[in-house]
Design a protein around this motif. Structure first.
Motif: not given
Length: 241
Positions: A203-204, A207-209, A223-225, A229-233
């Motif tokens: 997270i820290q 930029d992209s994931v 990465m921020q999106a 999004d807890k459901v996506m995680q």
């Protein structure tokens, strides 16, 4: 100039009888830090090893800075200013820290020929490298060895830095030091691809994931999106970031 420095298109990798990667599509944007996440056994390390030519892609295409590197040998790929830090770190235990660094400095034949300004910058990132300069690398702690592995990878300027789980097994204080170091590396203009299990680390820095599962990239975005999004995680990783 393409916005993406590294692109994998439909990459398959077989290791013996085992089909590990099943059509990996991955982009690493130039100048960004891309996190490669996924459960254990998803194919993340195999992806890095395939990029570096340590395992040959059996299908698909890998391009770096617009050049097809799919069939190149590992030394040829490394010569394109790509550095790779494996999960095992690859430290030469019987050599000193200085000797480990010198081996990676292709433009120097002795320590006095290494770029002094760059060394001082590396020492500011990883003080342990300077502190144990003349010590056998095998005597270092796990965290110090990881610092040496990354320092060795950047002893000369690199266009792309690929690192496999840099925070694995490290104490929180050393992880924070690693986060600071990678943030400075990114700020210096180095494009970075990281495999990581430490979610706070991801997270820290990210930029992209891209998220892998069963040998495929099943999600890509910012990465921020993903962090928001807890459901996506839970769907992708089975956990909340």
């Amino acid at each position: 100039m393409s916005a993406n420095l590294l692109t994998l298109s439909g990459v398959h990798t077989h290791i013996g009888a085992y089909h590990i990667l099943h059509g990996v599509d991955l982009v690493v944007p130039r100048g960004q830090l891309t996190m490669l996440l996924g459960r254990n056994g998803a194919g993340k390390s195999t992806t890095l090893r395939t990029i570096m030519g340590l395992w040959q892609a059996s299908q698909g295409r890998i391009t770096f800075a617009g050049r097809d590197i799919t069939a190149l040998a590992t030394p040829q790929i490394a010569a394109l200013n790509i550095a790779y830090v494996p999960e095992t770190m690859g430290i030469f235990s019987d050599l000193t820290v200085k000797e480990n660094m010198l081996l990676a400095a292709r433009s120097a034949r002795r320590a006095s020929q290494m770029d002094e300004a760059r060394l001082q910058w590396i020492f500011s990132l990883f003080p342990a490298v300077e502190k144990f300069w003349n010590h056998p690398a095998g005597k270092l702690s796990g965290g110090q060895k990881q610092m040496l592995a990354v320092a060795r990878a950047i002893v000369e300027p690199r266009e792309l830095l690929i690192v496999d789980e840099p925070s694995k097994g490290l104490a929180p204080a050393i992880i924070n030091n690693m986060i600071d170091a990678f943030a400075q590396l990114k700020a210096s203009g180095v494009t970075i691809l990281l495999v990581e299990q430490n979610i706070n680390f991801a997270i820290q820095l990210g930029d992209s994931v891209a998220v892998m599962d069963n040998g495929r990239v099943v999600h890509s975005g910012t990465m921020q999106a993903l962090a928001d999004d807890k459901v996506m995680q839970r769907s992708l990783l089975g956990l909340a970031l």
